[in-house]
Design a protein around this motif. Sequence first.
Motif, PDB file in Angstrom:
ATOM      1  N   GLY A  72      81.273  70.413 -17.069  1.00  0.00           N
ATOM      2  CA  GLY A  72      82.137  70.843 -18.150  1.00  0.00           C
ATOM      3  C   GLY A  72      82.555  69.642 -18.978  1.00  0.00           C
ATOM      4  O   GLY A  72      81.968  68.563 -18.869  1.00  0.00           O
ATOM      5  N   GLY A  73      83.595  69.800 -19.771  1.00  0.00           N
ATOM      6  CA  GLY A  73      84.070  68.707 -20.620  1.00  0.00           C
ATOM      7  C   GLY A  73      84.931  69.227 -21.744  1.00  0.00           C
ATOM      8  O   GLY A  73      85.132  70.446 -21.886  1.00  0.00           O
ATOM      9  N   PRO A  74      85.451  68.331 -22.573  1.00  0.00           N
ATOM     10  CA  PRO A  74      86.404  68.730 -23.614  1.00  0.00           C
ATOM     11  C   PRO A  74      85.821  69.654 -24.679  1.00  0.00           C
ATOM     12  O   PRO A  74      86.553  70.366 -25.349  1.00  0.00           O
ATOM     13  N   GLN A  75      84.513  69.638 -24.849  1.00  0.00           N
ATOM     14  CA  GLN A  75      83.892  70.475 -25.870  1.00  0.00           C
ATOM     15  C   GLN A  75      83.228  71.725 -25.283  1.00  0.00           C
ATOM     16  O   GLN A  75      82.496  72.422 -25.988  1.00  0.00           O
ATOM     17  N   VAL A  76      83.505  71.994 -24.021  1.00  0.00           N
ATOM     18  CA  VAL A  76      82.854  73.117 -23.345  1.00  0.00           C
ATOM     19  C   VAL A  76      83.833  74.264 -23.152  1.00  0.00           C
ATOM     20  O   VAL A  76      84.913  74.075 -22.594  1.00  0.00           O
ATOM     21  N   SER A  77      83.474  75.450 -23.611  1.00  0.00           N
ATOM     22  CA  SER A  77      84.272  76.645 -23.377  1.00  0.00           C
ATOM     23  C   SER A  77      83.590  77.481 -22.302  1.00  0.00           C
ATOM     24  O   SER A  77      82.612  78.182 -22.568  1.00  0.00           O
TER      25      SER A  77
END
Length: 327
Positions: free
Chosen positions: A72-77
Motif C-alpha cells: 500500500g502507500g499514500p497514493q493507494v486507495s
Amino acid sequence: MKTMEKTKLVASTTILAAVLTACGSNTGSSDEPVKITQTMSWFAQPEMGGHYAAVAGKIYEDAGLDVTLQQGGPQVSNVQLLASGKVQFAMANADEVVLARNEGIPIVTIFANLQTNPQNLIFHKDSGITKIEDLNGRKVYTATGFPFWQYLSYKYKLDKVQVQNYTGSLAGFSADKDSVTQGFATNEPYVLKGEGIDVDWFLNADLGYNPYGNVVITTEDMIKNHPDTVKKYLKATVEGWDYYYAHGDEVNKLINETNKDYSLDHLKSSQEITKDFVFGGDAETHGLGYMSEERWKTLVDEMKEAGMIKKDIPTSELYTNDFLPEK
C-alpha cells in the motif's frame, strides 16, 4: 517515516458501481492454483508479517493459492481497488470499513490482524505532558481527516491544539520538544531513539479508541461466490503468523527486500512489539483474527458520537468470523 495508513474513500457511487460490475475472475481451473492479490495497508512491515510469512514459508502455495502481496502507500486507495475487482482482498483499519459501509459500499471484514491498534500520539519525555488534555496549546502533527483524531479531539476537547499537517516526516516534531506527532508504537519510537530523542506516548487504544487494525476486507460477492477460497486464504494466513514467530529472520529478510526503509534490526524490534497486538486480546481465547460484536458496536457508537457518521450501521454488515479456522 511513512507509517500511517491513509483513509482515502473515493466517491461512493463510483465505487459502488465498480463493486456491482466486478466479476470474480480468480477461481482458476481445478488443477491450477487460485490467483489472489491482496493489497496491504501500507509498505511492508511486521504488522502484516503473517501474510509475508505465508509467502516465505510457501503456506499459501501449499493451500493451492497463488498469492501476490501488493504494497500500500499514500497514493493507494484499498477500498477502491477492492471495489473495482482489481484485488480480491485488501487491508484497512476497522474505522475505514465503517466509513465505507456508511456510503453503501458492500465490503466486509473477515480477519483482524491486530487485536490492539498500535496508533499512538508521541511526545518528548521532557515536554511536561502527563495527560492527553496537555496537548491543548501545542503543535500536533496529525492528519485531521483520520477518524482517530476526530474522535480523540472530540472526546478530550482538544480544541486549542495547533494542528500541523502530518506528512510522514518526523523533522518538525524532532526539532520542537513541545510538539506531538501521530505514529505507531511499532515504528516511530524506534526511529526516534536512533536519533537520540527520548519519547513517550499515549496509545490511542488506552485513550478509548481501539478499532481493529490491519483488518482483511473483501467484497460480499467474493464471500458469496468463493467461500472456499476465503477459508483457505485465512487458514494459511493464521499459519503464517505462527511461521513468522518461528522463522523471524527468514521472513524479516523478505520484508526488508520488499521495503528497504526498514532495517533488519528495526524489523526485529517491531516484530517483538507486534506480537501481543496480534496474539493478545480476544485472539488469545478465540484464535487469531477473531472479532467481537461488542468491539464493532463500540466503534460505530464512537464514530456516530463524534459526527463521522449519521446513522447506525448493523454490525452484521461490517464483519464476519464465519471463515476463520477453528482454534
